[in-house]
Design a protein around this motif. Structure first.
Motif, mmCIF file in Angstrom:
data_model
loop_
_atom_site.group_PDB
_atom_site.id
_atom_site.type_symbol
_atom_site.label_atom_id
_atom_site.label_comp_id
_atom_site.label_asym_id
_atom_site.label_seq_id
_atom_site.Cartn_x
_atom_site.Cartn_y
_atom_site.Cartn_z
ATOM 1 N N ALA A 1 0.768 -1.283 -0.001
ATOM 2 C CA ALA A 1 0.088 0.042 -0.011
ATOM 3 C C ALA A 1 0.907 1.195 -0.066
ATOM 4 N N ILE A 2 1.759 1.012 0.545
ATOM 5 C CA ILE A 2 2.988 2.425 0.793
ATOM 6 C C ILE A 2 3.321 2.826 -0.711
ATOM 7 N N ILE A 3 3.686 1.625 -1.216
ATOM 8 C CA ILE A 3 4.271 1.975 -2.803
ATOM 9 C C ILE A 3 3.334 2.155 -3.656
ATOM 10 N N PHE A 4 2.038 1.939 -3.518
ATOM 11 C CA PHE A 4 0.918 2.004 -4.475
ATOM 12 C C PHE A 4 0.393 3.370 -4.183
ATOM 13 N N LEU A 5 0.277 3.694 -3.030
ATOM 14 C CA LEU A 5 -0.412 5.185 -2.892
ATOM 15 C C LEU A 5 0.776 6.177 -3.316
ATOM 16 N N MET A 6 2.113 5.851 -2.891
ATOM 17 C CA MET A 6 3.001 6.724 -3.374
ATOM 18 C C MET A 6 2.935 6.819 -4.856
ATOM 19 N N GLY A 7 2.781 5.901 -5.652
ATOM 20 C CA GLY A 7 2.695 5.827 -7.017
ATOM 21 C C GLY A 7 1.736 6.460 -7.947
ATOM 22 N N VAL B 1 -6.977 6.647 -13.571
ATOM 23 C CA VAL B 1 -5.566 6.924 -12.791
ATOM 24 C C VAL B 1 -4.494 6.260 -13.438
ATOM 25 N N GLU B 2 -3.492 7.094 -13.802
ATOM 26 C CA GLU B 2 -2.092 6.559 -14.384
ATOM 27 C C GLU B 2 -0.856 6.755 -13.393
ATOM 28 N N SER B 3 -0.292 5.690 -13.041
ATOM 29 C CA SER B 3 0.811 5.361 -12.033
ATOM 30 C C SER B 3 2.048 5.651 -12.518
ATOM 31 N N LEU B 4 3.087 5.870 -11.397
ATOM 32 C CA LEU B 4 4.484 6.011 -11.674
ATOM 33 C C LEU B 4 4.942 4.423 -12.070
ATOM 34 N N SER B 5 6.024 4.516 -12.277
ATOM 35 C CA SER B 5 6.622 3.045 -12.930
ATOM 36 C C SER B 5 6.940 2.269 -11.811
ATOM 37 N N THR B 6 7.192 2.944 -10.605
ATOM 38 C CA THR B 6 7.382 2.280 -8.971
ATOM 39 C C THR B 6 6.382 1.433 -9.032
ATOM 40 N N ALA B 7 5.146 1.838 -8.908
ATOM 41 C CA ALA B 7 3.654 1.169 -8.689
ATOM 42 C C ALA B 7 3.612 -0.033 -9.744
ATOM 43 N N TYR B 8 4.106 0.007 -11.017
ATOM 44 C CA TYR B 8 3.935 -0.734 -12.108
ATOM 45 C C TYR B 8 4.688 -1.900 -11.686
ATOM 46 N N HIS B 9 6.164 -1.648 -11.204
ATOM 47 C CA HIS B 9 7.071 -2.717 -11.011
ATOM 48 C C HIS B 9 6.555 -3.400 -9.704
ATOM 49 N N HIS B 10 6.191 -2.914 -8.858
ATOM 50 C CA HIS B 10 5.704 -3.554 -7.438
ATOM 51 C C HIS B 10 4.238 -4.264 -7.889
ATOM 52 N N LEU C 1 -2.496 6.870 7.063
ATOM 53 C CA LEU C 1 -2.094 6.641 5.393
ATOM 54 C C LEU C 1 -2.559 7.631 4.610
ATOM 55 N N TYR C 2 -3.312 8.722 4.989
ATOM 56 C CA TYR C 2 -3.340 9.917 4.186
ATOM 57 C C TYR C 2 -1.966 10.438 3.995
ATOM 58 N N SER C 3 -1.085 10.392 4.645
ATOM 59 C CA SER C 3 -0.020 10.984 4.753
ATOM 60 C C SER C 3 1.191 10.629 3.465
ATOM 61 N N LEU C 4 0.759 9.453 2.792
ATOM 62 C CA LEU C 4 1.251 8.991 1.922
ATOM 63 C C LEU C 4 0.788 9.597 0.458
ATOM 64 N N ARG C 5 -0.353 10.066 0.523
ATOM 65 C CA ARG C 5 -0.904 10.890 -0.777
ATOM 66 C C ARG C 5 -0.332 12.093 -0.807
ATOM 67 N N HIS C 6 -0.305 12.828 0.433
ATOM 68 C CA HIS C 6 0.048 14.098 0.655
ATOM 69 C C HIS C 6 1.820 14.093 0.316
ATOM 70 N N THR C 7 2.479 13.157 0.743
ATOM 71 C CA THR C 7 4.115 13.084 0.699
ATOM 72 C C THR C 7 4.185 13.015 -0.948
ATOM 73 N N SER C 8 3.278 11.992 -1.741
ATOM 74 C CA SER C 8 3.492 11.813 -3.240
ATOM 75 C C SER C 8 3.299 13.294 -4.035
ATOM 76 N N ILE C 9 2.160 13.959 -3.719
ATOM 77 C CA ILE C 9 2.045 15.041 -4.097
ATOM 78 C C ILE C 9 3.109 16.192 -4.038
ATOM 79 N N ILE C 10 3.752 16.180 -2.785
ATOM 80 C CA ILE C 10 4.552 16.961 -2.416
ATOM 81 C C ILE C 10 5.762 16.776 -3.194
ATOM 82 N N TYR C 11 6.240 15.493 -3.284
ATOM 83 C CA TYR C 11 7.437 14.968 -3.963
ATOM 84 C C TYR C 11 7.233 15.408 -5.508
#
Length: 387
Positions: free
Chosen positions: A225-231, A274-283, A336-346
């Motif tokens: 979930a960490i990798i998927f939400l970030m991606g 929704v379209e993901s980053l490659s990190t989510a794809y590989h995981h 868990l919402y912090s992962l969404r916030h982190t992804s947007i910020i990054y």
């Protein structure tokens, strides 16, 4: 006086207190008994006391309880109309979350210090603004201030009950004033890497005890979930995350040859692909090995998706506490919402167009400008996004 002739005949000692209210003793009993006649119905029971004064007090208390119980069934009582509102939810279709409207309304209306417990037999026609303010002030169970957003849900329920009763005179139900909801924290690059790597290393090793006393062991769902939400910048909600099944996810490649995931979800503000980053794809490629297409991506052992999300969230927070990462730089609570916030910020920090992020994250320009972008400038540099 309405009397029960048979009762008077058998009573060794019989004392009438008021019309329809008596105490008496049976020949073979040491205890005083009570007799009541309420709304044309006769009641009698042992008062379980040998003291006459106590018996009189218990009789009045019993009558009060009977009257309250009858008031609860009155066609103008709050409880009557609350139950009617709950009953109406039975015909509503069960949403994707798995929690029926019927269960939600019953649980919410009958919560401890909730609407039914507070208003009980009070007539809906007699409820005032002052009553509502008193209700708000006693809602907290543990003494902690409730959030305004949570209290507003109960204002909505109160409004629905009052409207259903077709109360003759309307009044503006006051808004609750609770604690403002705090924005969740986010993770800097070092914290994120610690969280991501530890969530993998501690699978099957880290255990925690939930509020109900049950012990849970960390599963790979948290790491995934960490990798998927970030991606994906998804919200960790039932609709956006917990409904996803492996068959819903499409593996694609861009014109430039970069792999990504594509899937359709009902988001907070719109239906969206929704379209993901490659990190989510590989995981994801690792996640789906040996899995049935009809399996949920996360917490598949729990078919109730609301319950599954709660368990995933609790497991994530327990891990944060173990790693001493439960609060952010300024003391913000992390979830868990912090992962969404982190992804947007990054993504903002990486220089991706704000409008593109706004649309892909299903958020607003104001949120990007007033909150996410300033946070993205807190560090002078970040490693390449999740590479």
């Amino acid at each position: 006086m309405h009397q029960c002739p048979q009762m008077v005949k058998k009573a060794g000692k019989y004392t009438q207190l008021y019309k329809g209210m008596s105490i008496f003793k049976k020949d073979k009993s040491q205890y005083w008994w009570g007799y009541l006649r309420v709304e044309g119905k006769a009641y009698k029971k042992s008062l379980r006391t040998t003291d006459k004064n106590d018996a009189e007090k218990l009789l009045f208390q019993w009558k009060s309880e009977l009257l309250n119980d009858q008031n609860l069934t009155s066609t103008r009582s709050f409880t009557f109309w609350a139950d009617k509102l709950i009953e109406l939810q039975k015909v509503k279709p069960i949403p994707k979350s798995g929690q029926s409207q019927y269960d939600y309304y019953k649980k919410s209306l009958y919560r401890t210090n909730g609407l039914v417990q507070f208003f009980k037999h009070k007539s809906v026609d007699d409820i005032t603004r002052f009553d509502v303010e008193e209700f708000y002030s006693q809602m907290s169970i543990d003494g902690k201030q409730l959030s305004t957003s949570y209290m507003r849900k109960h204002k909505i329920l109160l409004t629905q009950v009052v409207n259903l009763s077709e109360r003759t005179s309307s009044f503006p139900i006051p808004n609750p004033k609770g604690r403002k909801s705090k924005r969740r924290g986010w993770f800097n690059n070092e914290e994120y890497r610690t969280l991501r790597d530890s969530s993998k290393e501690l699978v099957g090793e880290f255990s925690y005890k939930a509020h109900n006393g049950t012990t849970y062991t960390l599963t790979d769902d948290v790491h995934s979930a960490i990798i998927f939400l970030m991606g994906t910048m998804l919200r960790p909600t039932v609709d956006e995350l917990m409904q996803l099944k492996f068959k819903d996810i499409n593996e694609k490649k861009s014109k430039g040859g970069k792999p990504y995931l594509s899937f359709f979800v009902d988001r907070k503000n719109q239906q969206q692909t929704v379209e993901s980053l490659s990190t989510a794809y590989h995981h994801f490629k690792k996640m789906k090995k040996g899995k049935d297409d009809n399996n949920y991506l996360f917490m598949n052992d729990y078919q109730g998706r609301t319950h599954a999300l709660r368990l995933l969230s609790d497991m994530f927070i327990a891990l944060l506490k173990h790693l001493q990462l439960e609060t952010g730089r300024d003391g913000e609570e992390r979830t868990l919402y912090s992962l969404r916030h982190t992804s947007i910020i990054y993504n903002l920090r990486a220089g991706i167009d704000r409008t593109d992020i706004e649309k892909r994250a299903d958020t607003s320009p104001d949120m990007i400008s007033n909150w996410y972008y300033p946070k993205s400038q807190l560090e002078e540099s970040l490693d390449d996004y999740l590479r």
